[in-house]
Write an enzyme that holds these catalytic residues in place. Structure first.
Site, mmCIF file in Angstrom:
data_model
loop_
_atom_site.group_PDB
_atom_site.id
_atom_site.type_symbol
_atom_site.label_atom_id
_atom_site.label_comp_id
_atom_site.label_asym_id
_atom_site.label_seq_id
_atom_site.Cartn_x
_atom_site.Cartn_y
_atom_site.Cartn_z
ATOM 1 N N LYS A 110 0.836 -1.206 0.000
ATOM 2 C CA LYS A 110 0.000 0.000 0.000
ATOM 3 C C LYS A 110 0.867 1.250 0.000
ATOM 4 O O LYS A 110 0.570 2.236 -0.687
ATOM 5 C CB LYS A 110 -0.930 -0.017 1.227
ATOM 6 C CG LYS A 110 -2.068 -1.018 1.077
ATOM 7 C CD LYS A 110 -2.787 -1.323 2.385
ATOM 8 C CE LYS A 110 -3.827 -2.424 2.150
ATOM 9 N NZ LYS A 110 -4.469 -2.918 3.364
ATOM 10 N N GLN A 158 -4.725 -1.956 9.600
ATOM 11 C CA GLN A 158 -4.571 -3.259 8.944
ATOM 12 C C GLN A 158 -5.074 -4.366 9.862
ATOM 13 O O GLN A 158 -4.677 -4.442 11.025
ATOM 14 C CB GLN A 158 -3.084 -3.472 8.612
ATOM 15 C CG GLN A 158 -2.792 -4.731 7.840
ATOM 16 C CD GLN A 158 -3.383 -4.703 6.427
ATOM 17 O OE1 GLN A 158 -3.246 -3.732 5.699
ATOM 18 N NE2 GLN A 158 -4.045 -5.786 6.053
ATOM 19 N N ASP A 187 -10.880 2.940 4.138
ATOM 20 C CA ASP A 187 -11.221 1.536 3.877
ATOM 21 C C ASP A 187 -12.721 1.395 3.609
ATOM 22 O O ASP A 187 -13.165 0.372 3.094
ATOM 23 C CB ASP A 187 -10.864 0.673 5.105
ATOM 24 C CG ASP A 187 -9.670 -0.229 4.856
ATOM 25 O OD1 ASP A 187 -9.346 -0.471 3.679
ATOM 26 O OD2 ASP A 187 -9.071 -0.694 5.845
#
Ligand code: NAD
Length: 290
Positions: A54, A98, A121
């Site tokens: 990412k 995460q 997200d």
């Protein structure tokens, strides 16, 4: 019939290239770069690889990224305090935690601690609720990436029937909401569904998001269907496998995603698009979502 391949790598690359050009234009106008903070808790090797990927994507397009690597035993309150700091940080437009977290963390509370306008997200209950009410804001990355793949092949959605296998908060459920929003009739199958094959065989768009290699045999695929394989499982041989029997399914489908190189890169690029969207909102820059 042999299906055409929906190449997520190529599509994501072209979107990244457009984002890079837009960020260059923003900086020429004197704006700061969009900023993404990624929180990694503990030492899970797969998570570390995802975070690295990412950040590499961010660097490629010109998004500023910051990684916070925290001990697995960090307490819930302390983790929430770190999120509060990022919520208050004007250089940060997007915050991503995460998963997986440690077993003692309440992941739902962590996600809902992120300001909805920094929830890149698209997992916050506010953002999922907005999608359910047909007023999407920041959208969950994997379903958003899948919708862009369907857009790419110019699927005329209205009236089509999609079957989604898997009903998780991060993938299956928001996927169904995205498709409903697009005018598709949606069936969702999950671990309690009695005859998933029967549901799958009716699908013009068949999406599997379970994480069980071989779950979807070729004979579950309706002739001419679009098959989207979200599942990713790493085998003992270190190879990645989807849920769909690709070799059999490709002789029935019109379009099919490979694993790897299908949905994965589209999920990653959707994160960048959300970060751009959040930054544009925070900086008051007019933004046409890509
Ligand atoms: P999850 O474990 O949270 O959810 C799995 C879902 O599958 C559940 O709803 C469960 O009810 C359902 N299920 C389990 N067994 C089933 C069966 N036999 N028949 C029908 N349904 C069944 O997983 P998740 O986070 O939604 O991820 C699913 C898969 O997608 C995993 O392989 C994950 O690695 C992958 N994934 C890929 C991407 C990507 O970008 N390609 C992104 C997110 C997740």
């Amino acid at each position: 019939m042999t299906a055409q391949i929906l190449n997520g790598n190529a599509l994501a690359k072209s979107i990244r290239e457009r984002l890079r050009v837009i960020i260059q234009a923003w900086s020429a106008q004197g704006h700061r770069p969009p900023g993404l903070a990624v929180i990694l808790v503990g030492e899970d090797p797969a998570s570390a690889v995802y975070v690295k990927g990412k950040r590499r994507d961010c660097a490629e397009v010109g998004v500023y990224s910051r990684a916070l690597h925290l001990d697995a035993d960090i307490g819930q309150a302390e983790l929430e305090a770190r999120i509060d700091e990022l919520n208050d940080d004007p250089a940060i437009d997007g915050i991503l935690v995460q998963s997986p977290l440690s077993p003692h963390h309440d992941e739902d509370r962590i996600i809902d601690r992120i300001l909805p306008n920094k929830d890149v997200d698209g997992f916050h209950s506010y953002n999922i609720g907005r999608l359910a009410l047909r007023r999407p804001t920041l959208r969950s990355c994997t379903p958003m990436g899948v919708m862009q793949m369907l857009d790419h092949i110019k699927t005329d959605y209205k009236g089509l029937h999609a079957t989604i296998i898997g009903a998780s908060n991060h993938v299956g459920r928001p996927m169904g909401l995205e498709l409903l929003l697009a005018g598709v009739t949606v069936t969702t199958a999950h671990k309690f569904t009695k005859d998933t094959g029967e549901m799958a065989r009716q699908a013009d768009i068949l999406i599997s998001a379970v994480g069980k290699p071989g779950l979807v045999p070729g004979e579950w695929v309706k002739k001419g269907a679009t098959v989207i394989d979200v599942g990713i499982t790493r085998g003992d041989n270190n190879k990645l496998y989807g849920d769909v029997d690709f070799e059999a399914a490709k002789h029935r489908a019109a379009w099919i995603t490979p694993v790897p190189g299908g949905v994965g890169p589209m999920t990653r690029v959707a994160l960048l698009q959300n970060t751009m969207q959040a930054a544009a909102n925070h900086m008051g820059i007019p933004w046409e979502a890509l």
